[in-house]
Each structure stands twice: as structure tokens, then as C-alpha cells.
Write an enzyme that holds these catalytic residues in place. Structure first.
Site, PDB file in Angstrom:
ATOM      1  N   MET A   1     -11.826   5.741  -1.290  1.00 45.14           N
ATOM      2  CA  MET A   1     -12.501   6.041  -0.024  1.00 45.14           C
ATOM      3  C   MET A   1     -13.091   7.435  -0.148  1.00 45.14           C
ATOM      4  O   MET A   1     -12.650   8.393   0.495  1.00 45.14           O
ATOM      5  CB  MET A   1     -11.511   5.933   1.138  1.00 45.14           C
ATOM      6  CG  MET A   1     -11.098   4.511   1.438  1.00 45.14           C
ATOM      7  SD  MET A   1      -9.847   4.404   2.738  1.00 45.14           S
ATOM      8  CE  MET A   1      -8.368   4.437   1.727  1.00 45.14           C
TER       9      MET A   1
ATOM     10  N   GLY B   1       0.891  -2.040   4.314  1.00 49.39           N
ATOM     11  CA  GLY B   1       1.656  -0.807   4.239  1.00 49.39           C
ATOM     12  C   GLY B   1       2.894  -0.808   5.098  1.00 49.39           C
ATOM     13  O   GLY B   1       3.968  -1.218   4.670  1.00 49.39           O
TER      14      GLY B   1
ATOM     15  N   HIS C   1      -1.263  -1.167  -4.288  1.00 49.51           N
ATOM     16  CA  HIS C   1      -2.498  -0.681  -3.677  1.00 49.51           C
ATOM     17  C   HIS C   1      -2.387   0.825  -3.462  1.00 49.51           C
ATOM     18  O   HIS C   1      -1.450   1.295  -2.815  1.00 49.51           O
ATOM     19  CB  HIS C   1      -2.741  -1.396  -2.347  1.00 49.51           C
ATOM     20  CG  HIS C   1      -4.081  -1.129  -1.752  1.00 49.51           C
ATOM     21  ND1 HIS C   1      -5.225  -1.791  -2.144  1.00 49.51           N
ATOM     22  CD2 HIS C   1      -4.473  -0.248  -0.790  1.00 49.51           C
ATOM     23  CE1 HIS C   1      -6.250  -1.354  -1.446  1.00 49.51           C
ATOM     24  NE2 HIS C   1      -5.829  -0.402  -0.619  1.00 49.51           N
TER      25      HIS C   1
ATOM     26  N   MET D   1      -8.343   9.174  -0.615  1.00 53.78           N
ATOM     27  CA  MET D   1      -9.225   9.678   0.440  1.00 53.78           C
ATOM     28  C   MET D   1      -9.626  11.107   0.117  1.00 53.78           C
ATOM     29  O   MET D   1      -8.793  11.909  -0.335  1.00 53.78           O
ATOM     30  CB  MET D   1      -8.516   9.627   1.791  1.00 53.78           C
ATOM     31  CG  MET D   1      -7.951   8.268   2.151  1.00 53.78           C
ATOM     32  SD  MET D   1      -7.104   8.322   3.754  1.00 53.78           S
ATOM     33  CE  MET D   1      -6.278   6.721   3.745  1.00 53.78           C
TER      34      MET D   1
ATOM     35  N   SER E   1       0.828  -1.199   0.000  1.00 55.96           N
ATOM     36  CA  SER E   1       0.000   0.000   0.000  1.00 55.96           C
ATOM     37  C   SER E   1       0.865   1.252   0.000  1.00 55.96           C
ATOM     38  O   SER E   1       1.630   1.499   0.942  1.00 55.96           O
ATOM     39  CB  SER E   1      -0.910   0.001   1.239  1.00 55.96           C
ATOM     40  OG  SER E   1      -1.604   1.220   1.333  1.00 55.96           O
TER      41      SER E   1
ATOM     42  N   ASP F   1      -7.160  -5.642   3.684  1.00 52.35           N
ATOM     43  CA  ASP F   1      -6.415  -4.398   3.871  1.00 52.35           C
ATOM     44  C   ASP F   1      -6.580  -3.918   5.308  1.00 52.35           C
ATOM     45  O   ASP F   1      -7.699  -3.678   5.759  1.00 52.35           O
ATOM     46  CB  ASP F   1      -6.939  -3.344   2.887  1.00 52.35           C
ATOM     47  CG  ASP F   1      -6.196  -2.025   2.984  1.00 52.35           C
ATOM     48  OD1 ASP F   1      -5.142  -1.970   3.630  1.00 52.35           O
ATOM     49  OD2 ASP F   1      -6.692  -1.040   2.398  1.00 52.35           O
ATOM     50  N   GLY F   2      -5.447  -3.790   6.017  1.00 53.46           N
ATOM     51  CA  GLY F   2      -5.489  -3.204   7.349  1.00 53.46           C
ATOM     52  C   GLY F   2      -4.791  -4.046   8.394  1.00 53.46           C
ATOM     53  O   GLY F   2      -5.240  -5.143   8.711  1.00 53.46           O
TER      54      GLY F   2
ATOM     55  N   ASP G   1      -4.430   4.122  -2.073  1.00 55.67           N
ATOM     56  CA  ASP G   1      -5.572   4.613  -1.305  1.00 55.67           C
ATOM     57  C   ASP G   1      -5.878   6.060  -1.668  1.00 55.67           C
ATOM     58  O   ASP G   1      -4.999   6.924  -1.602  1.00 55.67           O
ATOM     59  CB  ASP G   1      -5.285   4.525   0.198  1.00 55.67           C
ATOM     60  CG  ASP G   1      -5.315   3.098   0.706  1.00 55.67           C
ATOM     61  OD1 ASP G   1      -6.287   2.385   0.404  1.00 55.67           O
ATOM     62  OD2 ASP G   1      -4.361   2.690   1.402  1.00 55.67           O
TER      63      ASP G   1
ATOM     64  N   MET H   1     -12.003  -4.624   4.623  1.00 58.26           N
ATOM     65  CA  MET H   1     -11.186  -3.804   5.510  1.00 58.26           C
ATOM     66  C   MET H   1     -11.104  -4.464   6.885  1.00 58.26           C
ATOM     67  O   MET H   1     -12.131  -4.823   7.466  1.00 58.26           O
ATOM     68  CB  MET H   1     -11.782  -2.404   5.642  1.00 58.26           C
ATOM     69  CG  MET H   1     -11.810  -1.598   4.345  1.00 58.26           C
ATOM     70  SD  MET H   1     -10.169  -1.283   3.662  1.00 58.26           S
ATOM     71  CE  MET H   1      -9.393  -0.364   4.995  1.00 58.26           C
TER      72      MET H   1
ATOM     73  N   GLY I   1      -9.048   5.158   6.558  1.00 56.31           N
ATOM     74  CA  GLY I   1      -8.739   6.566   6.727  1.00 56.31           C
ATOM     75  C   GLY I   1      -7.390   6.852   7.333  1.00 56.31           C
ATOM     76  O   GLY I   1      -6.854   7.954   7.195  1.00 56.31           O
ATOM     77  N   PHE I   2      -6.802   5.860   8.002  1.00 54.42           N
ATOM     78  CA  PHE I   2      -5.514   6.061   8.667  1.00 54.42           C
ATOM     79  C   PHE I   2      -4.659   4.802   8.529  1.00 54.42           C
ATOM     80  O   PHE I   2      -5.170   3.697   8.690  1.00 54.42           O
ATOM     81  CB  PHE I   2      -5.704   6.361  10.165  1.00 54.42           C
ATOM     82  CG  PHE I   2      -6.550   7.572  10.441  1.00 54.42           C
ATOM     83  CD1 PHE I   2      -5.976   8.826  10.537  1.00 54.42           C
ATOM     84  CD2 PHE I   2      -7.926   7.452  10.600  1.00 54.42           C
ATOM     85  CE1 PHE I   2      -6.757   9.944  10.792  1.00 54.42           C
ATOM     86  CE2 PHE I   2      -8.714   8.557  10.854  1.00 54.42           C
ATOM     87  CZ  PHE I   2      -8.123   9.821  10.951  1.00 54.42           C
ATOM     88  N   GLY I   3      -3.378   4.983   8.274  1.00 56.98           N
ATOM     89  CA  GLY I   3      -2.469   3.857   8.215  1.00 56.98           C
ATOM     90  C   GLY I   3      -1.979   3.485   9.599  1.00 56.98           C
ATOM     91  O   GLY I   3      -2.127   4.231  10.572  1.00 56.98           O
TER      92      GLY I   3
ATOM     93  N   HIS J   1      -8.132   2.214  -4.542  1.00 53.74           N
ATOM     94  CA  HIS J   1      -9.177   2.065  -3.522  1.00 53.74           C
ATOM     95  C   HIS J   1      -9.774   3.434  -3.238  1.00 53.74           C
ATOM     96  O   HIS J   1      -9.140   4.284  -2.605  1.00 53.74           O
ATOM     97  CB  HIS J   1      -8.530   1.450  -2.277  1.00 53.74           C
ATOM     98  CG  HIS J   1      -9.419   1.368  -1.087  1.00 53.74           C
ATOM     99  ND1 HIS J   1      -8.920   1.196   0.201  1.00 53.74           N
ATOM    100  CD2 HIS J   1     -10.771   1.421  -0.951  1.00 53.74           C
ATOM    101  CE1 HIS J   1      -9.916   1.155   1.055  1.00 53.74           C
ATOM    102  NE2 HIS J   1     -11.041   1.295   0.379  1.00 53.74           N
TER     103      HIS J   1
END
Length: 218
Positions: free
Chosen positions: A67, A196, A32, A36, A7, A174-175, A34, A136, A141-143, A65
Site C-alpha cells: 500500500m 486479521g 498476509h 504502508m 494478516s 481482504d477486509g 501489509d 479490498m 490503511g487501518f485494521g 501487500h
């Protein structure tokens, strides 16, 4: 073989091009990315112009992705920028089915994404229309968040639904993915691991990616 999709949210944003080349040299399968918008999630990250700038630097598939709220507004922009896969959230405002259809019409692979608290039942109606489901395992919203164990049964449920209905759909997680949680997700039925900080923090990303790819043969 399990696919690995680093990511870019955890990359060094001051040298994104070099980080992307590092990902490809390490043997990643996808990238990947992200996106936002500051509305669906509090943070703001990158837009189509950054994807367009990165596209000539790598031959890897870009999994973008979204968001964002009402994602149909931007799927064409990201398609033109070079996204290969575009995933949209079932929780976002707007017509999700139309967004998925538009992604397909643009010649890209559509995906559906669901948050940790969203049950798999909310996305069943999309499963025959998408090429991937992104589950998810942290709140988007946050790594750098910790993996949520309660999401693992949802992976198993998605795997069972896909197999029972003869669908060809990748299950992306993811996450909070690392060696331990990634192995657990693959055992539950995942086919792609998006990670990530656990990858970008390593001096030798390639060795870790090689290990992850063998999870499904254990």
C-alpha cells in the site's frame, strides 16, 4: 479448498516471530503482510527488514501487500527480503504494469489490488499478467474495519472474467473477514481469505482456519 492467509497487521508486534509460528501451527496457507508508506495510506507499518527477519521463521508463502506510492521502487527490496507474492495497487502513482513485470522478472508472483470504490474494469488489462487479484472489502490503511457488502458483486465479476478467459488467478479478499463474511466471499468466487482481528483474537486460531477451508465444499 479455500486458502486462509492471516494478516500480520493484527498480530502482536512486540512478538511477531511467535505470532508467525502461531499462524503456521494453526494450519494457515499463506501469510498476509501489509506494507504502508504513510502516503498512499495514512499509516506506516513495516519494511523489507522486518520481512527479512521473519522469513527464516516460516516456510509459508509470504503475500506482501504494498500500500505504497510508486511501488516499483521497492519490489526488488521485498523480493530479496523473502516475499513470494507482491501485490500493487492500481490506484497508486507510478507505472503499475512495469511494477508487475518487474515482480515477475524477479521470480515472484505479481498481484493487482483494487480499493472498494474501484471497479473491476480498472484492472482487466492486468489480469493476464498477474497470479492473484486482491479485492479490498474495506478502505486500506487501518485494521478492524467492517466488511463492505457492496464489494461482493465485484468478486463475482472477477470470478466470471477469470473463468471465461481460462486464467489461473487467485482471488484474495481482504477486509472485515470473519466466518460469516468469508463464507459469503467464497460463495461469490473467492479462493483466498486474508483476515486479521477475527483470527488473531481467538485462543484457538486453528479450529477457525479449519472451518474456513471447508467453505467451498458447502
Amino acid at each position: 479448498m479455500t486458502k486462509v492467509s492471516p494478516s500480520m497487521l493484527s498480530a502482536d508486534f512486540s512478538r511477531l516471530g511467535e505470532e508467525l509460528r502461531r499462524v503456521e501451527d494453526a494450519g494457515a496457507d499463506w501469510v498476509h503482510i501489509d506494507v504502508m508508506d504513510g502516503m498512499f495510506v495514512p499509516n506506516i507499518t513495516i519494511g523489507p527488514s522486518v520481512v527479512k527477519a521473519l522469513r527464516p521463521l516460516s516456510g509459508l508463502p509470504f503475500d506482501v501487500h504494498l500500500m505504497i506510492e510508486d511501488p516499483i521502487r521497492y519490489v526488488e527490496d521485498f523480493s530479496k527480503a523473502g516475499a513470494d507474492m507482491i501485490t500493487v495497487h492500481t490506484e497508486s502513482r507510478g507505472n503499475t504494469m512495469k511494477a508487475i513485470d518487474k515482480i515477475r522478472d524477479l521470480g515472484r508472483s505479481p498481484g493487482i489490488t483494487l480499493n472498494p470504490r474501484t471497479p473491476f474494469s480498472k484492472v482487466r488489462k492486468f489480469m493476464g499478467k498477474v497470479d492473484l487479484i486482491l479485492i479490498m472489502t474495506v478502505q486500506p490503511g487501518f485494521g478492524g474495519q467492517a466488511f463492505r457488502e457492496e464489494c461482493v458483486p465485484k468478486i463475482t465479476e472477477a470470478r466470471r472474467f477469470i473463468d471465461d478467459n481460462g486464467l489461473d488467478v487467485e482471488i484474495v479478499i481482504d477486509g472485515g473477514i470473519n466466518r460469516e463474511t468469508g463464507r459469503k466471499c467464497v460463495k461469490a468466487g473467492a479462493t483466498v481469505l486474508a483476515a486479521g482481528s477475527s483470527l488473531f483474537s481467538l485462543p484457538d486460531m486453528g479450529s477457525e482456519i479449519s472451518l474456513w477451508k471447508e467453505f467451498d465444499s458447502e
